[in-house]
Design a protein around this motif. Structure first.
Motif, short mmCIF file in Angstrom:
data_model
loop_
_atom_site.label_atom_id
_atom_site.label_comp_id
_atom_site.label_asym_id
_atom_site.label_seq_id
_atom_site.Cartn_x
_atom_site.Cartn_y
_atom_site.Cartn_z
N UNK A 182 41.31 64.34 42.18
CA UNK A 182 42.25 64.88 41.20
C UNK A 182 42.26 64.01 39.95
N UNK A 183 42.13 62.70 40.12
CA UNK A 183 42.08 61.81 38.96
C UNK A 183 40.85 62.13 38.10
N UNK A 184 39.72 62.41 38.75
CA UNK A 184 38.52 62.78 38.01
C UNK A 184 38.71 64.12 37.31
N UNK A 185 39.35 65.07 38.01
CA UNK A 185 39.59 66.39 37.41
C UNK A 185 40.47 66.27 36.18
N UNK A 186 41.43 65.36 36.21
CA UNK A 186 42.31 65.16 35.04
C UNK A 186 41.51 64.66 33.86
N UNK A 187 40.53 63.80 34.13
CA UNK A 187 39.68 63.29 33.03
C UNK A 187 38.85 64.42 32.43
N UNK A 188 38.45 65.39 33.27
CA UNK A 188 37.65 66.50 32.74
C UNK A 188 38.50 67.50 31.98
N UNK A 189 39.81 67.57 32.28
CA UNK A 189 40.68 68.58 31.70
C UNK A 189 40.95 68.30 30.23
N UNK A 190 40.81 69.34 29.38
CA UNK A 190 41.00 69.18 27.94
C UNK A 190 42.30 69.81 27.46
N UNK A 191 42.88 70.70 28.23
CA UNK A 191 44.14 71.34 27.83
C UNK A 191 45.31 70.45 28.20
N UNK A 192 46.18 70.14 27.24
CA UNK A 192 47.28 69.21 27.50
C UNK A 192 48.29 69.76 28.50
N UNK A 193 48.58 71.06 28.41
CA UNK A 193 49.54 71.63 29.35
C UNK A 193 49.04 71.53 30.78
N UNK A 194 47.76 71.86 30.96
CA UNK A 194 47.20 71.79 32.30
C UNK A 194 47.09 70.34 32.77
N UNK A 195 46.77 69.45 31.83
CA UNK A 195 46.68 68.03 32.20
C UNK A 195 48.05 67.51 32.64
N UNK A 196 49.12 67.96 31.96
CA UNK A 196 50.47 67.56 32.36
C UNK A 196 50.78 68.07 33.77
N UNK A 197 50.37 69.30 34.08
CA UNK A 197 50.59 69.84 35.42
C UNK A 197 49.87 69.01 36.47
N UNK A 198 48.63 68.62 36.16
CA UNK A 198 47.85 67.86 37.13
C UNK A 198 48.45 66.47 37.36
N UNK A 199 48.96 65.85 36.29
CA UNK A 199 49.63 64.56 36.47
C UNK A 199 50.90 64.72 37.30
N UNK A 200 51.60 65.82 37.11
CA UNK A 200 52.81 66.06 37.91
C UNK A 200 52.42 66.23 39.38
N UNK A 201 51.33 66.96 39.62
CA UNK A 201 50.84 67.12 40.98
C UNK A 201 50.44 65.77 41.59
N UNK A 202 49.84 64.93 40.75
CA UNK A 202 49.48 63.58 41.21
C UNK A 202 50.73 62.81 41.63
#
Length: 960
Positions: free
Chosen positions: A215-235
């Protein structure tokens, strides 16, 4: 140019031309639509932050339909791109040139358009984003095979295949794809996609420790800020589940840094306070209270106080936790999942503290706010049902005890107590009025557009949305549960049965004093309205006595007189008995059950069901292992209630055996009795019925024993004995499955019809013949007609739970519309004596109906859809007798003799308009001829004659 670049040619020029056109024509339009759909889904998605949020927004069921139209367009364009620009023809090869490994791979490809793989990928991703994961899996599986020689494309396709399997909860299949990919060499261009696939798989499997690196790697690949915020919340949620507070706090901090929508930021701040509460409880509570004081959080107060309550619970401060939860419930402005979770937690605390009244209040509201997919929903539902049954009794006991105490107090103390209740009521009404005024003012400001930029912020729903995502009301379990709650507020807790508002639900009126026709029922909701006072002047009620803001209102309820005290005691007795039994049997709270029953047996010795109360006390003490007290209860029953059924039951030397194996023994005895009845061994039936009364007087099959014994008496010529048994079934067991048939027999006798013997089969609806009390006694209507040239009906008959009635109606209507151009056939559906029927009418003769049936079943698809249906061709005249004078099996036997041998016209009668008279054929010439087609199977269900099985139904007439 177009002819020179046909997909049937595979040259460098044709490949370039098709790749260029695919990219900048159809694919471009589809890609634009896909992007718009993805943005619509991202902006409209609303996560449930009380649970682990899904990796993809499509994982939220309520967000699944967002952007659906855009994704449909993307799918359409992808399919068009593939159709127009796919090049599958192998290129020509110069044989004098030696093939390299790269050349061999090139020649073994199945698709030569170098750009088309992106259209395939967009097709599968669009299906995935629509929530059609099975279709997406099929697309990616085919794509993987299509590009098996190209590792990069194959790796990307397989990563999406694994993700599709994960969303379908096919974790075994996903693991198989993942394991195979591990054995192969992963192309570097597919690595990014596989980071998402691994994260998705491990999260769905609950293996958070393994999911976090991916998931940490996926966050690095993510370019959309909203989706990145969701992934950090999931983390942060995963770290919190692993009890890693410091990394969780940092993950939530990264959420806030992304400047996400305010709802996401707010939930991240709430989550921060919870993970850092250990050792810093007071500091975090102060921070949360500051958040509660902020005007921008006024719509999120339920979550703020829920977090405060959780911190108190972590400190094992239950009293303050309950106070915080109650405050959050009172200040909540939304009716959503967040409030439901708060109420669920609060209800659980009250349940543990045995405050069942408060627990019922919380659970009753929570069940309408939470989704059925929750793991704890089944427990919530079960507890709510039990408490809905229990609380009215405990409340009644508490209220009557309080009123009786008030009756004994001095006047001054009694008035002071009443005044305190009035003050509390006024305060509550004042708060509710203020809240309503604020809500009205807010609504008015919104309508005037005067609330500034706050209108630009998407606010949570403040009411019940019964059609979220375009879902019909009854397909939305949350909306249905909220509707149930609203119904119960108005009507109270009602059993889910037919005629729930009526007092008498039986088919026969056994009260001889009742005027009017037998069987008339009384509407319990209209009883009070029908009572008219003798003196209209006495109807004028005292305003003070009906106003809850005055003392007189409460004084009217206090039992001062002996009659009022006796009425109050009756309510207490009933409440103590029923609540004690519920505590014992449904809550397994033996201590509270004993408390209620002991008070009842010691304080109210005149209770009408005292023998049953002692019986339940016997069982309670037995479960506690207190043999001395259990024996004393049995002795009390034997001394004071020797004739009671409960005393007989406990005194039975087989009581212990019955307690363990009674259900199975009684079932076996009933099966033997039923077999004896079918074999005309009526003496054996009577013996077994007597044994049932002696050994299983309260068994589940007791009404069936009485019913069959009554039929045995009838067949032995004892009509009066049969009638007495039927009355016993209706009076004592009105809810049993045989009560309806017993009632019909009694009703027929009340209308003057004599009885004579008959045989039954309860389970076989095809041999069932209902009693039609209105049928004529004339011989003409009692005989099935052999008339051939009259109006006929083609019928499909089936058990209600065996066929989808709506789907069948659609298929039949579609078939008629597409196959018969000059004839119109009407389709009607009804239910007859436990059988669903679909009738196609409009046939002028038997010949037409049979031709229709043959043509229908010659269609392979329709024959498959009609599996499970019984096929019947019958005239309008005979239809009136079907299920009344004659069972379906009777009519089948009649049809095989009277109609099946007839040779029908070979002319295509259904292609002739109805207004053209048809020529009758000479029936005599056709007598004795048989059809080449197998009309004998017309009535069989898939070729099998229905078997009679274990129930009760008429074989001969009951009435002469």
């Amino acid at each position: 140019m177009t002819a020179g670049c046909s997909t049937q040619k595979n040259t460098g020029k044709s490949r370039w031309w098709h790749a260029f056109n695919a990219r900048y024509n159809t694919y471009y339009n589809g890609k634009t639509a896909y992007t718009e759909g993805a943005l619509e889904k991202e902006n409209g998605n609303k996560d449930n932050f009380t649970e682990i949020i899904p990796l993809y927004t499509v994982g939220n069921k309520k967000s699944r339909d967002l952007g659906k139209g855009k994704f449909d367009r993307a799918i359409e364009k992808s399919e068009k791109t593939i159709k127009l620009h796919s090049i599958k023809r192998r290129p020509e090869w110069t044989k004098n040139r030696r093939k390299t490994a790269k050349d061999i791979e090139w020649l073994n490809r199945k698709e030569y358009n170098p750009f088309l793989w992106k259209a395939w990928l967009m097709l599968g991703k669009s299906q995935f984003q629509k929530g059609n994961f099975d279709e997406a899996a099929s697309t990616f599986s085919y794509m993987s095979r299509l590009y098996s020689t190209q590792p990069a494309i194959d790796g990307i396709a397989r990563s999406w295949l694994a993700r599709s399997y994960v969303e379908l909860d096919w974790l075994y299949d996903a693991e198989d794809v993942i394991n195979k990919m591990k054995r192969d060499t992963m192309h570097y261009k597919a690595v990014d996609e596989w980071d998402y696939a691994y994260a998705s798989y491990y999260i769905k499997s609950g293996r958070y420790e393994e999911a976090i690196p991916y998931l940490r790697k996926a966050i690095r690949h993510e370019k959309r800020k909203k989706q990145k915020a969701r992934l950090w919340y999931l983390m942060g949620q995963m770290y919190s589940s692993l009890n890693k507070r410091e990394p969780a706090y940092k993950a939530y901090k990264r959420v806030i840094r992304q400047n996400p929508p305010y709802e996401v930021e707010f939930n991240a701040r709430i989550a921060q306070t919870e993970v850092m509460a250990k050792g810093k409880g007071k500091q975090m509570i102060r921070k949360l209270r500051r958040m509660a004081a902020s005007d921008k959080n006024k719509d999120y107060l339920d979550q703020v106080y829920y977090a405060i309550g959780n911190i108190y619970m972590a400190q094992q401060d239950t009293a303050n936790a309950i106070s915080a939860y109650e405050k959050g419930n009172g200040k909540a402005t939304r009716s959503g999942i967040e409030k439901g979770v708060l109420l669920l937690r609060l209800g659980g605390l009250y349940w543990q503290l045995e405050k069942y009244n408060d627990a019922q209040r919380c659970y009753g509201e929570a069940i309408g706010l939470l989704d059925k997919d929750r793991d704890d929903y089944e427990q919530l539902s079960q507890r709510s049902k039990v408490l809905d049954e229990l609380v009215p009794y405990t409340d009644a006991v508490h209220l009557q005890d309080s009123l009786q105490i008030l009756a004994t107090l001095p006047e001054k103390e009694r008035n002071d107590a009443i005044d305190r209740v009035i003050e509390a009521l006024k305060k509550k009404e004042k708060e509710e009025k203020r809240a309503q005024q604020e809500a009205d003012a807010e609504k008015q400001l919104q309508q005037q557009g005067a609330i500034g930029n706050r209108n630009n912020m998407k606010k949570p729903s403040t009411g019940m949305n019964t059609s979220q995502g375009g879902v019909w009301y009854f397909y939305n379990p949350m909306a249905v549960n909220q509707g149930k709650t609203a119904f119960q507020r108005q009507w109270g807790k009602r059993e889910n049965t037919d005629d729930w508002q009526r007092i008498n639900r039986t088919v026969v009126n056994l009260n001889p004093n009742t005027t009017g026709e037998e069987g008339d029922t009384v509407d319990s909701l209209a009883v009070n309205d029908s009572i008219q006072p003798a003196n209209t002047d006495s109807v004028a009620t005292d305003t003070a006595a009906t106003d809850p803001h005055t003392r007189e209102y409460y004084m009217e309820q206090i039992p001062f007189t002996a009659e009022q005290k006796a009425a109050s005691d009756e309510i207490i007795k009933d409440g103590l008995f029923n609540s004690g039994v519920i505590f014992k049997d449904k809550l397994d709270n033996l201590n509270l059950g004993k408390k209620q029953l002991v008070r009842l047996t010691s304080q109210y010795t005149d209770f009408q069901r005292m023998d049953e109360a002692w019986y339940h006390l016997f069982l309670l003490y037995s479960r506690q292992g207190n043999k001395i007290m259990a024996d004393s209860c049995l002795a009390k029953l034997q001394a004071d209630y020797p004739e009671s059924d409960w005393t007989v039951l406990l005194s039975d030397p087989y009581f212990a055996e019955n307690a363990k194996f009674g259900v199975h023994i009684e079932d076996s005895l009933y099966a033997a009795t039923y077999d004896a009845f079918k074999a005309d061994r009526y003496d054996e039936v009577k013996t077994n019925a007597d044994l049932s009364a002696e050994r299983f007087p309260m068994g589940q099959n007791r009404p069936k024993f009485i019913f069959i014994n009554g039929l045995g008496m009838l067949n032995n010529g004892d009509a009066k004995g049969c009638l007495a048994e039927m009355k016993q079934v209706v009076e004592k067991y009105p809810q049993s499955e045989v009560a309806g048939m017993a009632g019909m027999i009694i009703k027929g006798v009340q209308e003057g019809k004599p009885l004579h013997g008959g045989k039954f089969d309860l389970g076989d609806v095809w041999t069932r013949r209902a009693i039609n009390i209105e049928e004529s006694d004339s011989a003409g209507t009692d005989t099935l007609s052999k008339e051939r040239y009259t109006e006929f009906i083609f019928m499909l008959a089936f058990r209600p739970d065996s066929v989808d009635n709506n789907q069948l109606l659609y298929e039949m209507a579609k078939y008629n519309f597409t196959n018969f151009l000059v004839r119109n056939f009407d389709i009607q559906t009804d239910t007859d004596n436990g059988i669903s029927r679909m009738m196609v009418s409009g046939f002028l003769s038997y010949d037409e109906a049979l031709q229709y049936a043959r043509q229908l079943y010659s269609d392979t698809d329709m024959a498959a859809r009609l599996k499970g249906c019984r096929r019947i061709i019958i005239s309008d005249t005979n239809l009136k007798l079907l299920g009344t004078r004659y069972s379906y099996l009777d009519y089948e036997q009649f049809f095989e003799k009277a109609f099946a041998p007839i040779t029908v016209s070979e002319e295509q009668l259904l292609n002739i308009p109805e207004n053209i008279e048809q020529t009758e054929e000479d029936d005599d010439e056709d007598d004795g001829k048989e059809e080449e087609n197998d009309t004998q199977d017309m009535f069989n269900n898939n070729g099998n004659v229905p078997q009679q099985n274990g129930g009760v139904d008429f074989d001969d007439d009951f009435y002469q």
